[in-house]
Design a protein around this motif. Structure first.
Motif, PDB file in Angstrom:
ATOM      1  N   ASN A   1      -2.157  21.982  -4.569  1.00 13.26           N
ATOM      2  CA  ASN A   1      -3.417  23.284  -3.950  1.00 13.26           C
ATOM      3  C   ASN A   1      -4.501  23.792  -6.060  1.00 13.26           C
ATOM      4  O   ASN A   1      -3.827  23.000  -7.744  1.00 13.26           O
ATOM      5  CB  ASN A   1      -3.321  24.293  -3.752  1.00 13.26           C
ATOM      6  N   LYS A   2      -5.452  22.959  -5.668  1.00 14.44           N
ATOM      7  CA  LYS A   2      -6.526  23.111  -6.967  1.00 14.44           C
ATOM      8  C   LYS A   2      -6.216  24.801  -7.894  1.00 14.44           C
ATOM      9  O   LYS A   2      -6.299  25.719  -7.523  1.00 14.44           O
ATOM     10  CB  LYS A   2      -7.769  23.260  -6.245  1.00 14.44           C
ATOM     11  N   VAL A   3      -6.460  25.054  -8.925  1.00 12.85           N
ATOM     12  CA  VAL A   3      -6.780  25.860  -9.415  1.00 12.85           C
ATOM     13  C   VAL A   3      -7.363  27.406  -9.758  1.00 12.85           C
ATOM     14  O   VAL A   3      -6.423  28.181  -9.544  1.00 12.85           O
ATOM     15  CB  VAL A   3      -7.171  25.155 -11.185  1.00 12.85           C
ATOM     16  N   PHE A   4      -8.630  27.228  -8.725  1.00 10.46           N
ATOM     17  CA  PHE A   4      -9.307  28.056  -8.401  1.00 10.46           C
ATOM     18  C   PHE A   4      -8.174  28.867  -6.775  1.00 10.46           C
ATOM     19  O   PHE A   4      -7.941  30.066  -7.545  1.00 10.46           O
ATOM     20  CB  PHE A   4     -10.439  28.252  -8.143  1.00 10.46           C
ATOM     21  N   ASP A   5      -8.181  27.433  -6.282  1.00  6.90           N
ATOM     22  CA  ASP A   5      -7.276  28.452  -5.002  1.00  6.90           C
ATOM     23  C   ASP A   5      -5.753  29.003  -5.079  1.00  6.90           C
ATOM     24  O   ASP A   5      -5.684  29.625  -4.943  1.00  6.90           O
ATOM     25  CB  ASP A   5      -6.657  27.043  -4.017  1.00  6.90           C
ATOM     26  N   SER A   6      -5.216  28.604  -6.377  1.00 10.15           N
ATOM     27  CA  SER A   6      -3.984  28.747  -6.975  1.00 10.15           C
ATOM     28  C   SER A   6      -4.169  30.246  -7.223  1.00 10.15           C
ATOM     29  O   SER A   6      -3.595  31.140  -7.677  1.00 10.15           O
ATOM     30  CB  SER A   6      -2.823  27.715  -7.950  1.00 10.15           C
ATOM     31  N   ALA A   7      -5.060  30.024  -8.836  1.00  8.95           N
ATOM     32  CA  ALA A   7      -5.210  31.446  -8.820  1.00  8.95           C
ATOM     33  C   ALA A   7      -5.243  32.390  -7.856  1.00  8.95           C
ATOM     34  O   ALA A   7      -4.743  33.970  -7.751  1.00  8.95           O
ATOM     35  CB  ALA A   7      -6.958  31.495  -9.808  1.00  8.95           C
TER      36      ALA A   7
END
Lengths: 219, 198
Positions: A121-127
Motif C-alpha cells: 500500500n501507499k505511504v500514507f495508508d501504511s502510516a
C-alpha cells in the motif's frame, strides 16, 4: 478503503492482540500494571507507524527475495531509535519494560503488518494502518493492565482504589496473565458469535438463537 | 562459586525462570506448535540449538561492540546474526543431515522471529554473565522451552477432547490451561536458590 476505515480496522475488526493473535508475548509480559501496558503499546505504535512508512516507501526498491531481512533491519533501526529516546527521556519506563523494549523487533504484529499491508500500500495508508494497529494493540494492553492491576494490586494507574477485598496477587503473576488474556479472548469471541447469530436469527428462527446465547452467558 | 553457580543458572532457567511460562518469551510458537508431542519436541530442540549457537556468536560480538562503543547497535546486530544463523543452519542441515532437516525444517524459519532467542542473547548481556555462564544459561533456557512445550502438548491433548462453551473454543481454553500449567511452575520459585545457595 476510506482513510478512517484503515485506522478503525486495526482497533476493532482486526485487533492485533485479540483477533489476529499477534504479539502475545508483550501482551502477557508487561501488563502487570496499566501504565506499563500504555508505555508498551505506545512504543509499539511508534515503531509500527515509522516502519510502515519506511517499508511502504521502499516497497518497489526491496527485491522480494530478501524482503524479510530488509524489513527486520528497518524495524530494528526504528526500535533502536525508540530505545535511545526512551532511555534519554523516560528512564522509568525503560526500567519497567526492560528486555521487552528491544524485543519489539521480533513482535510479530510489526513484521506481520509490513508483509500484509505496508509492502502493498501507499505511504500514507501504511502510516494510518500502523496507527490503527498500534492503537488497537495499546487499547488491549491497557485493558489487560487495568484488569490485572485492579485485581492483583488493588489500584489503577498507580492510584490506590481502597477496595474492600484484599488484592489477589495471582493476577500480577504469570498465570494471571494467561488467565486474563484467555478470558478477554473468549469475550471477544463471544461478542463475535452473538453478532453472527443475530444475523442468522433474522433469516431463521429467532427463538433458538436466544436460548443458545443464554447458555453461553451461564457457561 | 563456579560449579554451584553454573548449576544454579542452569536449573533456574529450566524451572524457576522458565522462558515460556514465567517470562513470556516465545509464546507464539508455544501456542502455535504445541498441538502434537512430536512437533512440540522438534520445535523445542531446534530452539535450543539456535539459542546455543546465537549466544556463542553474539557474546563475543558484544565484546567487540563495547570495545568500539557501539552498544546502541546491539539490537540490530543481534537480530541479523540470529537471522543469518537460522538460514545457515537450515542450509547445513538440508545438505548434510537430511533426516534431521525433514524433522525440524519447517520450524526453522519460525525461529528467527521467536522472541525467546533474541531475548536470551540480550538477557545474557544484561545479566553480565561471562561466556561459560551465558552458554549454560542459553542451553538451560532452551531446555526449559522444550520442557514447557512437551508438558503443554500433553495437557493440550486432553483439552482438545473436552467440549468447552463455544466462545472458549480453541485459543481461549488453551490460554486458560496454560495459566494452570504456569501456576504449577510458580511452585518452583525459590527452589533452586535454596538448593545451591546462590
Amino acid at each position: 478503503m476510506k482513510k478512517a476505515d484503515i485506522v478503525l480496522n486495526g482497533i476493532l475488526k482486526e485487533n492485533p492482540a485479540l483477533r489476529l493473535v499477534l504479539g502475545t508475548c508483550p501482551t502477557l509480559a508487561v501488563t502487570t500494571l496499566a501504565m506499563n501496558g500504555l508505555g508498551m503499546g505506545l512504543s509499539a505504535t511508534f515503531v509500527l507507524i515509522f516502519s510502515g512508512i519506511a517499508i511502504s516507501a521502499l516497497r518497489n526498491v526491496i527485491p522480494s527475495k530478501v524482503r524479510l531481512p530488509a524489513y527486520i533491519t528497518i524495524i530494528a533501526t526504528f526500535v533502536t531509535i525508540l530505545m535511545l529516546l526512551v532511555r534519554a527521556y523516560l528512564p522509568a519506563l525503560n526500567s519497567s519494560l526492560g528486555v521487552y523494549l528491544p524485543l519489539i523487533v521480533v513482535n510479530c504484529i510489526i513484521l506481520g503488518r509490513a508483509e500484509m499491508f505496508a509492502s502493498k500500500n501507499k505511504v500514507f495508508d501504511s502510516a494510518l494502518d500502523g496507527l490503527g494497529m498500534g492503537l488497537g494493540f495499546t487499547l488491549t494492553l491497557v485493558l489487560m493492565g487495568t484488569i490485572r492491576e485492579i485485581l492483583g494490586n488493588g489500584s489503577i494507574f498507580g492510584l490506590n482504589l481502597h477496595l474492600p477485598i484484599p488484592p489477589m496477587i495471582v493476577f500480577i503473576t504469570p498465570p494471571g496473565g494467561f488467565f486474563v488474556f484467555g478470558i478477554l479472548m473468549a469475550a471477544a469471541a463471544y461478542l463475535d458469535l452473538r453478532k453472527n447469530r443475530k444475523k442468522e436469527a433474522v433469516n431463521t428462527e429467532p427463538a433458538s438463537a436466544e436460548i443458545s446465547s443464554k447458555e453461553d452467558v451461564t457457561a | 562459586m563456579t560449579a554451584a553457580k553454573l548449576a544454579s543458572i542452569f536449573f533456574s532457567m529450566i524451572l524457576v525462570n522458565n522462558y515460556v511460562l514465567v517470562k513470556f518469551l516465545g509464546i507464539c510458537s508455544f501456542l502455535g506448535v504445541s498441538k502434537k508431542m512430536d512437533s512440540a519436541s522438534g520445535m523445542g530442540l531446534a530452539v535450543t540449538a539456535v539459542m546455543a549457537l546465537a549466544t556463542a556468536v553474539t557474546w563475543p560480538l558484544q565484546q567487540l561492540l563495547e570495545l568500539w562503543h557501539l552498544e546502541s547497535f546491539q539490537t540490530i546486530v543481534f537480530i541479523l546474526v540470529i537471522a543469518i544463523l537460522v538460514q545457515l543452519l537450515e542450509l547445513v542441515l538440508r545438505k548434510y543431515v537430511p533426516p534431521l532437516y525433514s524433522a525440524l525444517g519447517i520450524y526453522l524459519p519460525l525461529i528467527t522471529t521467536n522472541c525467546a532467542v533474541l531475548g536470551v542473547t540480550i538477557l545474557n548481556i544484561d545479566e553480565g554473565y561471562n561466556f561459560l555462564e551465558s552458554m549454560i544459561c542459553s542451553v538451560g533456557a532452551g531446555l526449559g522451552f522444550l520442557l514447557a512445550m512437551v508438558l503443554f502438548s500433553i495437557v493440550r491433548r486432553s483439552v482438545e477432547r473436552a467440549r468447552p462453551p463455544k466462545s472458549f473454543q480453541d485459543l481461549p481454553i488453551t490460554l486458560i490451561s496454560a495459566a494452570i500449567v504456569a501456576l504449577c511452575f510458580t511452585g518452583f520459585g525459590g527452589l533452586v536458590e535454596n538448593i545451591f545457595g546462590a
